[in-house]
Design a protein around this motif. Structure first.
Motif, PDB file in Angstrom:
ATOM      1  N   GLN A 205       0.785  -1.282   0.178  1.00  0.00           N
ATOM      2  CA  GLN A 205      -0.030   0.003   0.153  1.00  0.00           C
ATOM      3  C   GLN A 205       0.879   1.393  -0.012  1.00  0.00           C
ATOM      4  O   GLN A 205       1.829   1.438   0.760  1.00  0.00           O
ATOM      5  CB  GLN A 205      -0.836   0.086   1.151  1.00  0.00           C
ATOM      6  CG  GLN A 205      -1.784  -1.266   1.291  1.00  0.00           C
ATOM      7  CD  GLN A 205      -2.865  -1.166   0.281  1.00  0.00           C
ATOM      8  OE1 GLN A 205      -3.296  -0.255   0.013  1.00  0.00           O
ATOM      9  NE2 GLN A 205      -3.112  -2.682  -0.180  1.00  0.00           N
TER      10      GLN A 205
ATOM     11  N   THR B 274       1.261   4.706   1.180  1.00  0.00           N
ATOM     12  CA  THR B 274       1.031   5.470   2.301  1.00  0.00           C
ATOM     13  C   THR B 274       1.878   6.626   2.629  1.00  0.00           C
ATOM     14  O   THR B 274       2.618   6.615   3.433  1.00  0.00           O
ATOM     15  CB  THR B 274       0.639   4.857   3.383  1.00  0.00           C
ATOM     16  OG1 THR B 274       0.010   3.710   3.081  1.00  0.00           O
ATOM     17  CG2 THR B 274      -0.115   5.583   4.497  1.00  0.00           C
TER      18      THR B 274
ATOM     19  N   HIS C  85       3.029  -1.073   4.230  1.00  0.00           N
ATOM     20  CA  HIS C  85       2.639   0.416   3.492  1.00  0.00           C
ATOM     21  C   HIS C  85       4.251   1.047   3.017  1.00  0.00           C
ATOM     22  O   HIS C  85       5.059   0.783   4.057  1.00  0.00           O
ATOM     23  CB  HIS C  85       2.217   1.130   4.384  1.00  0.00           C
ATOM     24  CG  HIS C  85       0.750   0.827   4.808  1.00  0.00           C
ATOM     25  ND1 HIS C  85      -0.306   1.318   4.412  1.00  0.00           N
ATOM     26  CD2 HIS C  85       0.314  -0.509   5.643  1.00  0.00           C
ATOM     27  CE1 HIS C  85      -1.587   0.792   4.771  1.00  0.00           C
ATOM     28  NE2 HIS C  85      -1.346  -0.275   5.500  1.00  0.00           N
TER      29      HIS C  85
END
Length: 226
Positions: free
Chosen positions: A26, A28, A112
């Protein structure tokens, strides 16, 4: 500098990506503004004697950490700002640049990415110029999970495919590089004692990645006693 910012923008627009191993990462991002850029360049110059036009690194090692917190959100918020929190009196003399890492792994193994792999992050004394940092949500009492072990294994395999990574170390091992050619810290007094992410976790991680034949610290006497 425009190339660095463009690369960071592309990373932010991609959202999440899946590696060939199936690991989902992810996106982020933490703040990497002009303040963080200036402080990163100052850190490279004053701590390492490295004059650069852009706050980039050439990754040659991966350093694995734990956060000393059980909260992903608290850790992300702590890393987010460019300037070091006022509470970090033990390291603010070295620089006002905030600590951070390239990756942050939740306790369920969700990964992340906070920064592109080749942007500078302050996470390990003496070696930041060559080190990709992986932070794992956990503490000395809330030890890292099986899901985090698997996620770290897959993430490091992915990083090995992308970069010329030679070394894999735990944060607690960083001082063993003091006489190594990669070591850059100019102040002999600037050290902090670390135990993360534990020797046990690193032994298991190295076993999972043994086929990649990573180098460890120059002096690994403690591994021989396991």
């Amino acid at each position: 500098m425009k190339k660095v910012l463009f690369g960071f923008l592309v990373l932010a627009l991609l959202g999440s990506c899946k590696s060939r191993s199936g690991l989902t990462i992810q996106d982020t991002p933490i703040k990497f503004d002009s303040t963080r850029t200036v402080l990163s360049l100052e850190y490279l110059e004053t701590r390492y004697g490295m004059m650069q036009e852009e706050p980039t690194i050439t990754p040659r090692m991966v350093v694995v950490h734990w956060t000393a917190s059980t909260s992903f959100n608290d850790t992300f918020n702590y890393f987010y700002d460019s300037r070091l929190d006022a509470s970090r009196k033990n390291i603010d003399d070295a620089s006002n640049l905030n600590v951070s890492a390239h990756y942050l792994v939740k306790r369920d193994g969700e990964v992340h990415q906070l920064l592109p792999d080749t942007l500078f992050a302050r996470h390990v004394i003496g070696l930041n110029h060559s080190a990709i940092g992986i932070e794992n949500v956990g503490t000395d009492t809330a030890r890292l999970t099986e899901a985090q072990l698997e996620a770290n294994t897959e993430l490091i395999q992915k990083l090995y495919e992308k970069h010329d990574i030679e070394y894999l170390i735990g944060h607690f091992e960083y001082q063993l590089f003091e006489d190594h050619s990669l070591w850059k810290e100019v102040d002999d007094e600037y050290r902090t004692k670390k135990s993360d992410p534990s020797n046990e976790f690193m032994l298991r991680l190295r076993k999972n990645l043994s086929e990649l034949d990573f180098k460890g610290p120059p002096n690994q006497w403690y591994l021989k006693n396991e």
